[in-house]
Design a protein around this motif. Structure first.
Motif, mmCIF file in Angstrom:
data_model
loop_
_atom_site.group_PDB
_atom_site.id
_atom_site.type_symbol
_atom_site.label_atom_id
_atom_site.label_comp_id
_atom_site.label_asym_id
_atom_site.label_seq_id
_atom_site.Cartn_x
_atom_site.Cartn_y
_atom_site.Cartn_z
ATOM 1 N N PHE A 10 54.293 18.008 -2.960
ATOM 2 C CA PHE A 10 53.710 17.958 -1.631
ATOM 3 C C PHE A 10 52.921 16.664 -1.494
ATOM 4 O O PHE A 10 52.148 16.302 -2.360
ATOM 5 C CB PHE A 10 52.783 19.164 -1.420
ATOM 6 N N SER A 11 53.139 15.970 -0.418
ATOM 7 C CA SER A 11 52.395 14.743 -0.175
ATOM 8 C C SER A 11 52.332 14.495 1.322
ATOM 9 O O SER A 11 53.098 15.082 2.097
ATOM 10 C CB SER A 11 53.055 13.555 -0.875
ATOM 11 N N TYR A 12 51.422 13.643 1.726
ATOM 12 C CA TYR A 12 51.353 13.252 3.125
ATOM 13 C C TYR A 12 50.737 11.877 3.229
ATOM 14 O O TYR A 12 50.038 11.416 2.329
ATOM 15 C CB TYR A 12 50.574 14.268 3.973
ATOM 16 N N GLY A 13 51.037 11.222 4.316
ATOM 17 C CA GLY A 13 50.439 9.930 4.615
ATOM 18 C C GLY A 13 49.550 10.077 5.829
ATOM 19 O O GLY A 13 49.731 10.985 6.637
ATOM 20 N N PHE A 14 48.583 9.189 5.947
ATOM 21 C CA PHE A 14 47.683 9.275 7.090
ATOM 22 C C PHE A 14 47.119 7.909 7.424
ATOM 23 O O PHE A 14 47.148 6.983 6.622
ATOM 24 C CB PHE A 14 46.549 10.280 6.842
ATOM 25 N N ILE A 15 46.614 7.812 8.643
ATOM 26 C CA ILE A 15 45.884 6.640 9.112
ATOM 27 C C ILE A 15 44.426 7.068 9.213
ATOM 28 O O ILE A 15 44.112 8.099 9.812
ATOM 29 C CB ILE A 15 46.363 6.180 10.509
ATOM 30 N N ALA A 16 43.541 6.283 8.619
ATOM 31 C CA ALA A 16 42.106 6.529 8.743
ATOM 32 C C ALA A 16 41.527 5.444 9.642
ATOM 33 O O ALA A 16 41.703 4.257 9.375
ATOM 34 C CB ALA A 16 41.436 6.510 7.372
ATOM 35 N N TRP A 17 40.886 5.851 10.717
ATOM 36 C CA TRP A 17 40.267 4.934 11.669
ATOM 37 C C TRP A 17 38.804 4.794 11.294
ATOM 38 O O TRP A 17 38.107 5.789 11.130
ATOM 39 C CB TRP A 17 40.382 5.491 13.098
ATOM 40 N N ASN A 18 38.319 3.578 11.158
ATOM 41 C CA ASN A 18 36.928 3.350 10.798
ATOM 42 C C ASN A 18 36.044 3.630 12.019
ATOM 43 O O ASN A 18 36.010 2.849 12.962
ATOM 44 C CB ASN A 18 36.726 1.909 10.321
ATOM 45 N N GLN A 19 35.320 4.715 11.979
ATOM 46 C CA GLN A 19 34.508 5.130 13.117
ATOM 47 C C GLN A 19 33.264 4.266 13.303
ATOM 48 O O GLN A 19 32.547 4.427 14.284
ATOM 49 C CB GLN A 19 34.149 6.598 12.987
ATOM 50 N N LEU A 20 33.006 3.345 12.376
ATOM 51 C CA LEU A 20 31.932 2.381 12.574
ATOM 52 C C LEU A 20 32.373 1.274 13.532
ATOM 53 O O LEU A 20 31.540 0.570 14.091
ATOM 54 C CB LEU A 20 31.504 1.778 11.233
ATOM 55 N N ASN A 21 33.680 1.129 13.719
ATOM 56 C CA ASN A 21 34.240 0.163 14.655
ATOM 57 C C ASN A 21 34.151 0.756 16.062
ATOM 58 O O ASN A 21 34.613 1.875 16.290
ATOM 59 C CB ASN A 21 35.695 -0.114 14.277
ATOM 60 N N PRO A 22 33.592 0.016 17.038
ATOM 61 C CA PRO A 22 33.469 0.554 18.398
ATOM 62 C C PRO A 22 34.800 0.994 19.012
ATOM 63 O O PRO A 22 34.817 1.881 19.869
ATOM 64 C CB PRO A 22 32.869 -0.600 19.205
ATOM 65 N N LEU A 23 35.905 0.422 18.572
ATOM 66 C CA LEU A 23 37.213 0.828 19.096
ATOM 67 C C LEU A 23 37.527 2.288 18.791
ATOM 68 O O LEU A 23 38.204 2.958 19.556
ATOM 69 C CB LEU A 23 38.329 -0.043 18.496
ATOM 70 N N PHE A 24 37.069 2.762 17.643
ATOM 71 C CA PHE A 24 37.452 4.090 17.164
ATOM 72 C C PHE A 24 36.299 5.090 17.143
ATOM 73 O O PHE A 24 36.450 6.199 16.643
ATOM 74 C CB PHE A 24 38.039 3.982 15.753
ATOM 75 N N LYS A 25 35.162 4.697 17.682
ATOM 76 C CA LYS A 25 33.970 5.539 17.612
ATOM 77 C C LYS A 25 34.162 6.863 18.369
ATOM 78 O O LYS A 25 33.729 7.913 17.905
ATOM 79 C CB LYS A 25 32.771 4.773 18.175
ATOM 80 N N GLU A 26 34.816 6.788 19.506
ATOM 81 C CA GLU A 26 34.984 7.985 20.331
ATOM 82 C C GLU A 26 36.221 8.769 19.894
ATOM 83 O O GLU A 26 37.299 8.207 19.689
ATOM 84 C CB GLU A 26 35.083 7.591 21.799
ATOM 85 N N ARG A 27 36.050 10.063 19.771
ATOM 86 C CA ARG A 27 37.131 10.944 19.325
ATOM 87 C C ARG A 27 38.383 10.756 20.159
ATOM 88 O O ARG A 27 39.493 10.695 19.626
ATOM 89 C CB ARG A 27 36.666 12.398 19.384
ATOM 90 N N ASP A 28 38.239 10.662 21.486
ATOM 91 C CA ASP A 28 39.418 10.542 22.342
ATOM 92 C C ASP A 28 40.196 9.259 22.080
ATOM 93 O O ASP A 28 41.414 9.222 22.291
ATOM 94 C CB ASP A 28 39.031 10.639 23.824
ATOM 95 N N ALA A 29 39.540 8.215 21.627
ATOM 96 C CA ALA A 29 40.259 6.978 21.273
ATOM 97 C C ALA A 29 41.155 7.240 20.065
ATOM 98 O O ALA A 29 42.312 6.808 20.030
ATOM 99 C CB ALA A 29 39.279 5.849 20.982
ATOM 100 N N ARG A 30 40.640 7.958 19.084
ATOM 101 C CA ARG A 30 41.433 8.259 17.887
ATOM 102 C C ARG A 30 42.573 9.215 18.216
ATOM 103 O O ARG A 30 43.690 9.069 17.724
ATOM 104 C CB ARG A 30 40.526 8.817 16.787
ATOM 105 N N VAL A 31 42.305 10.174 19.084
ATOM 106 C CA VAL A 31 43.367 11.091 19.513
ATOM 107 C C VAL A 31 44.438 10.311 20.279
ATOM 108 O O VAL A 31 45.635 10.507 20.066
ATOM 109 C CB VAL A 31 42.797 12.251 20.366
ATOM 110 N N ALA A 32 44.014 9.402 21.158
ATOM 111 C CA ALA A 32 44.965 8.592 21.924
ATOM 112 C C ALA A 32 45.865 7.796 20.982
ATOM 113 O O ALA A 32 47.088 7.745 21.166
ATOM 114 C CB ALA A 32 44.218 7.656 22.873
ATOM 115 N N LEU A 33 45.279 7.177 19.971
ATOM 116 C CA LEU A 33 46.078 6.407 19.022
ATOM 117 C C LEU A 33 47.063 7.305 18.274
ATOM 118 O O LEU A 33 48.200 6.906 17.997
ATOM 119 C CB LEU A 33 45.163 5.667 18.054
#
Length: 175
Positions: A10-33
């Motif tokens: 079992f394995s999986y890959g993922f993208i981790a968004w740095n929430q310290l970056n203003p681009l990714f701070k808001e949950r909806d931005a990460r959901v949109a991506l």
């Protein structure tokens, strides 16, 4: 099967968004991506329909997984709607937003230590481009990669996790 009723390898890959970056701070931005990642197409084209979309750190057949948690579907229209609510506007040079009084284009670099993911990231980059987001991909050696991760000096990272006999406590991975 392993003792926790999880498939072998079992394995999986993922993208981790740095929430310290203003681009990714808001949950909806990460959901949109996440709405801009066509996992169904990738699973079909690259995995020959032998994988399924991850919904968390456990396989979907594991007792610790909730069937109520659904994978985020590929939906560029929904992504643009969410980003629009956050103040992102599509102009001639792509998506942009005023952050701290400065017009900021939606551009980020995704770090990856495994060139085997290039085909996935290339598809993702092209899908982001279609909606006005510039995603740069930077491959680097593991030592440099992990140093930047530890120092939180990244926009986004691509990582994977492979398990066989995993205790049903995600703390061992994330803390």
């Amino acid at each position: 099967k392993t003792q926790n009723n999880m498939p072998d390898n079992f394995s999986y890959g993922f993208i981790a968004w740095n929430q310290l970056n203003p681009l990714f701070k808001e949950r909806d931005a990460r959901v949109a991506l996440s709405h801009l990642i066509d996992r169904d197409m990738m699973i079909h084209k690259f995995r020959y329909d032998l994988s399924e979309k991850a919904t968390g750190p456990f396989g979907t057949r594991n007792f610790a997984s909730s069937p109520k948690v659904k994978a985020i579907e590929y939906d560029p229209k929904k992504a643009l709607e969410l980003l629009g609510h956050l103040g992102w506007k599509l102009g001639q040079s792509g998506l942009s937003k005023t952050i701290n009084g400065k017009e900021t284009p939606f551009e980020f670099t995704l770090l990856c230590a495994n060139p085997d993911f290039e085909k996935y990231l290339t598809v993702m980059k092209e899908d982001m481009k279609k909606v006005g987001i510039t995603m740069n991909i930077r491959f680097m050696d593991w030592t440099s990669f992990i140093k930047l991760v530890d120092e939180r000096k990244f926009d986004a990272i691509n990582m994977g996790w492979g398990v066989g006999d995993l205790e049903d406590d995600p703390k061992q991975m994330w803390h």
